[in-house]
Enzyme design. Structure first.
Site, PDB file in Angstrom:
ATOM      1  CB  ALA A   1      -0.917   0.002   1.215  1.00 22.12           C
TER       2      ALA A   1
ATOM      3  CD  GLU B   1       8.085  -2.346  -5.514  1.00 23.47           C
ATOM      4  OE1 GLU B   1       8.478  -2.274  -6.669  1.00 23.47           O
ATOM      5  OE2 GLU B   1       8.714  -2.877  -4.589  1.00 23.47           O
TER       6      GLU B   1
ATOM      7  CG  ASP C   1      15.138  27.197 -38.727  1.00 20.40           C
ATOM      8  OD1 ASP C   1      15.922  27.810 -37.993  1.00 20.40           O
ATOM      9  OD2 ASP C   1      15.390  26.102 -39.257  1.00 20.40           O
TER      10      ASP C   1
ATOM     11  CG  ASP D   1      20.784  24.163 -37.994  1.00 13.28           C
ATOM     12  OD1 ASP D   1      21.478  25.169 -37.778  1.00 13.28           O
ATOM     13  OD2 ASP D   1      19.892  24.122 -38.852  1.00 13.28           O
TER      14      ASP D   1
ATOM     15  CG  ASN E   1      -0.975   4.246  -1.938  1.00 10.60           C
ATOM     16  OD1 ASN E   1      -2.054   3.794  -2.311  1.00 10.60           O
ATOM     17  ND2 ASN E   1       0.151   4.023  -2.582  1.00 10.60           N
TER      18      ASN E   1
ATOM     19  CD  GLU F   1      -4.990   2.071   0.461  1.00  7.01           C
ATOM     20  OE1 GLU F   1      -3.966   1.362   0.506  1.00  7.01           O
ATOM     21  OE2 GLU F   1      -5.503   2.458  -0.607  1.00  7.01           O
TER      22      GLU F   1
ATOM     23  CG  ASN G   1      -2.980  -0.469  -2.112  1.00  2.06           C
ATOM     24  OD1 ASN G   1      -2.838   0.715  -2.345  1.00  2.06           O
ATOM     25  ND2 ASN G   1      -3.263  -0.950  -0.917  1.00  2.06           N
TER      26      ASN G   1
ATOM     27  CG  ASP H   1      -6.215   2.438  -5.537  1.00  2.00           C
ATOM     28  OD1 ASP H   1      -7.414   2.730  -5.389  1.00  2.00           O
ATOM     29  OD2 ASP H   1      -5.333   2.661  -4.703  1.00  2.00           O
TER      30      ASP H   1
HETATM   31  P1  ATP Z   1      15.713  29.975 -42.013  1.00  6.46           P
HETATM   32  O1  ATP Z   1      17.017  30.032 -41.290  1.00  6.46           O
HETATM   33  O2  ATP Z   1      14.629  30.681 -41.334  1.00  6.46           O
HETATM   34  O3  ATP Z   1      15.347  28.632 -42.507  1.00  6.46           O
HETATM   35  P2  ATP Z   1      16.750  30.845 -44.552  1.00  6.46           P
HETATM   36  O4  ATP Z   1      16.352  29.710 -45.397  1.00  6.46           O
HETATM   37  O5  ATP Z   1      16.632  32.195 -45.172  1.00  6.46           O
HETATM   38  O6  ATP Z   1      15.899  30.945 -43.273  1.00  6.46           O
HETATM   39  P3  ATP Z   1      19.434  30.076 -44.845  1.00  6.46           P
HETATM   40  O7  ATP Z   1      19.031  28.840 -45.527  1.00  6.46           O
HETATM   41  O8  ATP Z   1      20.566  30.067 -43.880  1.00  6.46           O
HETATM   42  O9  ATP Z   1      18.238  30.669 -44.068  1.00  6.46           O
HETATM   43  O10 ATP Z   1      19.708  31.166 -45.995  1.00  6.46           O
HETATM   44  C1  ATP Z   1      20.363  32.382 -45.721  1.00  6.46           C
HETATM   45  C2  ATP Z   1      20.443  33.235 -46.975  1.00  6.46           C
HETATM   46  O11 ATP Z   1      21.162  32.546 -47.980  1.00  6.46           O
HETATM   47  C3  ATP Z   1      19.080  33.561 -47.595  1.00  6.46           C
HETATM   48  O12 ATP Z   1      18.548  34.725 -47.084  1.00  6.46           O
HETATM   49  C4  ATP Z   1      19.412  33.704 -49.063  1.00  6.46           C
HETATM   50  O13 ATP Z   1      19.838  35.018 -49.350  1.00  6.46           O
HETATM   51  C5  ATP Z   1      20.575  32.768 -49.259  1.00  6.46           C
HETATM   52  N1  ATP Z   1      20.126  31.468 -49.788  1.00  6.46           N
HETATM   53  C6  ATP Z   1      19.164  30.671 -49.330  1.00  6.46           C
HETATM   54  N2  ATP Z   1      19.054  29.559 -50.051  1.00  6.46           N
HETATM   55  C7  ATP Z   1      19.993  29.652 -51.015  1.00  6.46           C
HETATM   56  C8  ATP Z   1      20.420  28.796 -52.083  1.00  6.46           C
HETATM   57  N3  ATP Z   1      19.847  27.629 -52.319  1.00  6.46           N
HETATM   58  N4  ATP Z   1      21.426  29.223 -52.868  1.00  6.46           N
HETATM   59  C9  ATP Z   1      22.025  30.401 -52.643  1.00  6.46           C
HETATM   60  N5  ATP Z   1      21.686  31.223 -51.666  1.00  6.46           N
HETATM   61  C10 ATP Z   1      20.684  30.883 -50.857  1.00  6.46           C
END
Ligand code: ATP
Length: 900
Positions: A294, A298, A340, A644, A706, A709, A734, A738
């Site tokens: 009781a 556990e 993002d 990231d 518990n 009790e 128990n 319960d």
């Molecule tokens: P988030 O970080 O919100 O996803 P985002 O996509 O704008 O936004 P990034 O992907 O880091 O962030 O892009 C940063 C910058 O790079 C953009 O603002 C753009 O000017 C440029 N960019 C994004 N995609 C490309 C690509 N495929 N080729 C060349 N330049 C790019």
């Protein structure tokens, strides 16, 4: 616990594909490098070689689960009690306890079975995918179905799904630390041949399962899958799905230990008193065990696992795939979401709306979505595709990897939506990407990265080689010394630069995402990014998600801060944030470089006031997480790229994007969003809060029951009364009565104000004041009333069994009513009282069982009960019914003190 593993493999027993030429590999594996395998052949190979999985991570079988129940110390104690009772000739007790053990084991088994199923589903949901070419078509399949001979495609951020011999490698670099211990990315080359004796780390023409692409792209032919990979050969040392003890479980284990300690002394006292009064040793012993059952919760940590696992299922329905159980718990306490922008707060459906041409012309673009229909206008007058415009469109299309494919009447982007928009706008100007790619073959590239914010490609034309670049406007401008006008190339003076940036600023103010383009004749990539010729830029819209605005509002009500962290231009970010109602008036946008220039102390001072960070690179994200955590925040952070990963790991809840996220980001994150949608993060937090609150509800309910009790038994002992319950009755309460109602509390529907409360603080006590009040008031009241009832029954002059049965009935009714009261710590019990259907069913079932216990003779003998009359029932119901008003008063007092 997951084991840390860094293993140096010097030699492998697997086949030596690294020492075989590409042609020979293709021949041996009977594969076509462009068309891949036929589906039928792949199916045959799958049955021959088995699935591409590590066999060591199979879930436990039902039989193992069943026997696991018998390992539970509670069950062991009960088995000893049964055997002892049997040996000493107390057959009834032995049978009763055996039946109770049966109930406990079956109940435990089904719960764990359910949890395992949930975990398995979880594993499947988050199982990796691979890009393959089958029957000449590129497709994504679950990595589990890969077979030797499959042609796989690799790009930055991919987790390698199987061992493969490279057929093509463009700037390909892999991180192989999990296999070789080497933390620096390794360059890979398909043409390189390696000696037979080359160690895994030196096999530059191979890629291995479990490692990841940090840069570039490639194509390979699968040479080994599942346990027949280098990773598989060390797999017995891995545990892919971690079974960590969650903080809540740790907390409960501690509470459990404390309670056991207290229980030990109470039991000792009661046993001594019993012996002192001359009760038989066995009776006292079994009674001691019953009380131990009781007092000691556990099963609580196990029940918590089950509810978390059920929570995982529910989260999946809301598009949040959780990889680790503790995440469910942490979600509920999230105090800040760093999100993002692109694709999460916005739709990631890019359409070029405006174009700026070097020289100063601004052109509007018509047409919607990804359909290559539309045209160019200046004001309302159509604008022709001049050579200058053509060059800009060509640069955008050639310097992109995306494609547009027709799906029925609609057009769909394949690849990065930003690039898809560039391919579409080129189509509107009559330039087809496929034809351009044929005419100007790409012979080299520097891929896009969030750090460099640009991409460069090198192409071979009929007469010369040309490099094209595209990226953030300031980055592209920095690499240019001249610019293209409609009359020819001019030097890029400081004034022109300023004018261009001013135009970009205007585009951004209208929430347009700006991508600039440039070109230059070049013979190699080394010189390609210098002295370029600026062409102009594109302004594309990416509408904010309608549901994101509402979700941000909900966060505000729930005391959760939202911070937009984007790589995009600060002005675009600001415009989008304003549309989303994220940027409060007067607040400024901070950029990544500004953050980098600040000291920790400076950043610490202002971080709480930042709602938008723009032009942020992944390393800034990590710093933001660290500072926020230092300030006591529970941080949820989104991410999609390879870089990231550190921030995702560091955050309390790393959230990877399911659609655009790389394999590496998904692996680093605790949760993946199936739909990349910000609203799903908020839904997941809500779900996390519901789950956590429900766990609290059933814990509080069980602990209060518990306590009651123990209260009744201890008071009776101290007052010198015969014990009001038999051991079997206590075990019944128990372990049978319960359980189900408590579990039903774990799936209680959400309380309406769940997203209007502030997030739980980091080290906040598990129970709020309201729950502590409910637990204590409930237990005290039950003790007082039931002892009173018992004394009254003793004086009524009837049998001891009758008095005990009356109190037994009253206590059971008390506890069943309690489940309804514990549905909320502060809402009245009469607020939607029967909303929990599971609870209603559980209570009806328990009442039915209890009637059996009282009226069926076999059970009467087993549990020492006698039939109760209607009047007895009325008395028991009346006594138990008093708990509702008492707890109502307790809730009212708490509400009043909270308002004060
Ligand atoms: P988030 O970080 O919100 O996803 P985002 O996509 O704008 O936004 P990034 O992907 O880091 O962030 O892009 C940063 C910058 O790079 C953009 O603002 C753009 O000017 C440029 N960019 C994004 N995609 C490309 C690509 N495929 N080729 C060349 N330049 C790019």
């Amino acid at each position: 616990m997951a084991k840390k593993f860094v293993i140096m493999i010097t030699q492998s027993k697997l086949a030596r594909w690294h020492a075989v030429t590409i042609a020979e590999t293709l021949l041996r594996l009977k594969a076509d490098p462009t068309a891949g395998l036929f589906d039928a052949e792949a199916k045959n190979r799958l049955s021959e070689y088995g699935a591409n999985e590590l066999t060591s991570i199979r879930p436990p079988s039902p039989v193992t689960l069943f026997f696991n129940q018998l390992k539970n110390s509670l069950v062991i104690i009960l088995i000893i009690a049964t055997v002892l009772s049997g040996v000493l000739g107390h057959a009834t007790e032995a049978i009763t306890i055996a039946v109770i053990i049966f109930f406990t084991v079956v109940f435990g088994f089904f719960q764990e079975f359910r949890a395992e199923k949930a975990l398995l589903a979880l594993r499947e949901l988050s199982s990796p995918v691979a890009s393959v070419i089958r029957e000449g078509v590129e497709k994504e399949i679950a990595a589990r179905f890969l077979v030797p001979g499959d042609i796989i495609l690799l790009k930055t951020g991919d987790r390698i799904p199987a061992d493969a011999r490279l057929l093509e490698a463009v700037n390909l670099k892999l991180e192989e630390a999990s296999l070789t211990g080497e933390s620096v990315p390794v360059e890979k080359h398909h043409e390189q041949m390696c000696g037979e004796a080359a160690v895994v780390g030196d096999r530059r023409n191979m890629v291995f399962a479990g490692t990841s692409v940090t840069y570039g792209r490639g194509r390979g032919i699968v040479t080994g899958t599942g346990m027949k990979t280098e990773f598989g050969s060390i797999a017995s040392m891995l545990e892919t799905v971690k079974r960590e003890v969650t903080p809540l479980q740790k907390n409960l284990n501690r509470v459990g230990r404390q309670l056991s300690f207290i229980a030990f002394f109470i039991i000792l006292g009661i046993v001594f008193l019993g012996l002192f009064r001359g009760q038989p040793l066995l009776e006292v012993f079994i009674f001691g065990i019953a009380i131990a059952v009781a007092v000691v919760p556990e099963a609580l940590p196990a029940v918590v696992t089950i509810s978390l696992a059920i929570g995982v299922e529910r989260l999946a329905k809301r598009h949040a795939l959780v990889r680790q159980l503790p995440a469910v718990e942490t979600l509920g306490s999230t105090s800040i979401i760093c999100s993002d922008k692109t694709g999460t707060l916005t739709c990631d459906q890019m359409t070029v709306r405006r174009i700026f041409l070097g020289g100063g012309k601004v052109i509007d673009v018509s047409g919607d979505g990804y359909a290559p229909q539309g045209g160019f206008f200046m004001g309302s007058v159509p604008y022709p595709v001049t050579p200058q415009l053509r060059l800009l469109l060509q640069a955008g299309a050639l310097c992109s990897d995306a494609r547009i494919v027709a799906k029925g009447d609609a057009w769909e982007p394949k690849g990065d939506p930003t690039e898809a928009a560039l391919v579409v706008v080129a189509g509107k100007g009559g330039l087809k990407k496929e034809l351009l790619d044929d005419e100007y073959q790409r012979i080299g590239e520097v891929p896009f990265s969030s750090e460099t914010k640009r991409m460069t490609t090198l192409h071979k034309g009929e007469t010369r080689m040309t490099a094209y670049g595209k990226g953030a406007v300031e980055v592209i401008l920095n690499s240019c010394t001249q610019y293209e006008t409609d009359t020819g190339i001019e030097p890029l003076t400081a004034d022109i630069r300023t004018a261009i940036l001013r135009h970009a600023h205007e585009f951004a103010t209208d929430a347009l995402r700006v991508i600039a383009a440039s070109y230059r004749p070049a013979n190699d990539l080394l010189s390609a990014e210098r002295d370029m010729i600026f062409l102009g830029f594109f302004g594309m819209i990416d509408p904010p998600r309608a549901e994101a605005k509402e979700a941000i509002e909900r966060c505000r009500a729930a005391g959760i801060k939202v911070m937009m962290i984007t790589g995009d231009h600060p002005i675009t970010a600001e415009a989008v944030a304003k549309e989303l109602n994220l940027l409060e008036p007067g607040k400024k946008v901070v950029t990544g470089p500004e953050l980098a220039a600040m000291s920790d102390a400076q950043l610490d001072n202002i971080i709480e006031n930042i709602s938008v960070c723009a032009r942020v690179s992944p390393e800034h994200k990590l710093r933001i997480v660290e500072i926020l955590q230092r300030r006591g925040h529970i941080v949820a952070m989104t991410g999609d790229g390879v870089n990231d990963a550190p921030a995702l790991k560091k955050a309390n809840i790393g959230i990877a994007m399911g659609i655009t996220g790389t394999g590496v980001a998904k692996e680093a994150a605790a949760m993946t969003l199936a739909d990349d949608n910000f609203a799903s993060i908020v839904a997941a937090i809500e779900e996390g809060r519901i789950i956590f609150t429900n766990i609290k509800k059933f814990l509080a309910y069980l602990l209060s029951s518990n306590l009651a009790e123990i209260g009744i038994i201890t008071t009776a002992s101290v007052m010198g009364l015969p014990l009001p319950f038999s051991a079997a009755q206590i075990l019944y309460i128990n372990l049978v009565s319960d359980g189900l109602p408590a579990l039903a509390l774990a799936v209680d529907p959400k309380e309406t104000d769940i997203m209007e409360r502030s997030p739980r603080k980091k080290n906040q006590h598990l129970f709020s004041r309201s729950f502590i009040a409910l637990m204590i008031f409930g237990a005290l009241w039950s003790t007082v009333v039931n002892i009173g009832l018992y004394i009254w029954a003793r004086e009524a002059g009837k049998s001891l069994e009758w008095g005990m049965t009356l109190v037994f009935a009253s206590l059971i009714l008390f506890q069943l009513l309690n489940t309804y009261c514990f549905r909320s710590g502060h809402f009245s019990t009469f607020h939607l009282p029967f909303a929990n259907r599971w609870l209603n069913r559980a209570v009806v079932w328990e009442l039915f069982l209890f009637l059996c216990v009282i009226y069926i003779p076999t059970f009467q003998t087993a549990l020492g009960t006698v039939p109760l009359s209607l009047l007895d029932w009325a008395i028991a119901v009346l006594a138990a019914g008093t708990i509702v008003p008492v707890l109502e008063v307790a809730k009212w007092l708490v509400r009043r003190s909270e308002d004060a």
